[in-house]
Design an enzyme around this catalytic site. Structure first.
Site, PDB file in Angstrom:
ATOM      1  N   HIS A 133       0.777  -1.127  -0.132  1.00 55.86           N
ATOM      2  CA  HIS A 133       0.071  -0.081  -0.082  1.00 55.86           C
ATOM      3  C   HIS A 133       0.704   1.113  -0.079  1.00 55.86           C
ATOM      4  CE1 HIS A 133      -3.740  -2.280   0.919  1.00 55.86           C
ATOM      5  NE2 HIS A 133      -2.705  -3.063   1.779  1.00 55.86           N
ATOM      6  N   ALA A 183      15.092 -17.991  13.968  1.00 58.11           N
ATOM      7  CA  ALA A 183      13.398 -18.080  14.013  1.00 58.11           C
ATOM      8  C   ALA A 183      12.766 -17.007  14.316  1.00 58.11           C
ATOM      9  CB  ALA A 183      13.173 -19.340  14.529  1.00 58.11           C
ATOM     10  N   ARG A 206      26.412 -12.556  16.029  1.00 59.72           N
ATOM     11  CA  ARG A 206      27.727 -13.013  16.011  1.00 59.72           C
ATOM     12  C   ARG A 206      28.200 -13.454  14.747  1.00 59.72           C
ATOM     13  NH1 ARG A 206      27.992 -18.450  19.862  1.00 59.72           N
ATOM     14  NH2 ARG A 206      26.112 -19.471  18.958  1.00 59.72           N
TER      15      ARG A 206
END
Length: 218
Positions: A133, A183, A206
């Site tokens: 949008h 995740a 890291r």
């Protein structure tokens, strides 16, 4: 107890037969859908479940060698699984390299999404190269909605990257070679090669070589 064991064994045998048949059925139907959508692909792909494709006649979608995917609630049961979505808008280009694997992903391409070789993409990951949008309220709230100020930028995922499940990758992002995204991350800035990033928003954790050194020292 013996009867219950035999019933369970019979049930497991039926599951093996079902998934064997499902794999062949998935390959046949997906091949047909690839042809219908003008996808350039290799026949050596492995698919469990049927993906959803929407490739514009003026869009491009190409897939390299040994592509594999899991699509749908009965395959790679990791929670929140859905069918894979591959959407390519007019003038856009989605390319997937060799030896790429993914599960229940959504690639929504309005500009360019390029995925390198040997990339692993976890369950329920989404990649958007568009804002969808306008960023201008007056255009966004108009009736019908106008697309003034709608922004798109390419997404590049380099060779060897590993994207953890339930990750959101936004427009303009490059993920470096062999880098890892934790995740559940939301990635809106580019990640250099050989680094681990995680979080919402994703931040540097890291370098990957430090993880290898820690593993070797144990």
């Amino acid at each position: 107890m013996a009867t219950a064991y035999l019933i369970r064994k019979f049930y497991r045998g039926l599951r093996v037969m079902y998934f064997g048949m499902a794999r062949r059925y998935s390959h046949a139907v997906t091949t047909f859908k690839f042809h219908l959508n003008g996808v350039k692909f290799n026949k050596d792909f492995v698919g469990y479940g049927i993906p959803i494709l929407d490739v514009n006649m003026e869009g491009q979608f190409s897939i390299g060698k040994k592509f594999w995917f899991n699509s749908g609630k009965y395959h790679a049961m990791g929670g929140r699984q859905q069918q894979c979505y591959f959407v390519v808008a007019k003038g856009a280009e989605l390319s997937i390299g060799d030896y790429v694997g993914c599960t229940s992903v959504a690639f929504i391409c309005h500009d360019k999404i390029k995925i390198g070789n040997h990339v692993k993409i976890g369950i329920n990951t989404v990649i958007y190269d568009t804002d969808f949008h306008s960023l201008y309220a007056e255009a966004r709230n108009d009736i019908p909605e106008r697309l003034d100020g709608l922004r798109t930028k390419p997404v590049i995922i380099k060779d060897g990257a590993f994207i953890g499940g339930h990750t959101t990758i936004l427009k303009g992002v490059t993920i470096g070679k062999n880098s890892i995204v934790g995740a559940g991350s939301v990635v809106f800035q580019s990640i250099p090669d050989e680094q681990i990033w995680a979080g919402n928003p994703a931040v540097y954790v890291r370098d990957t070589y430090k993880m290898e050194l820690e593993t070797c020292s144990r």
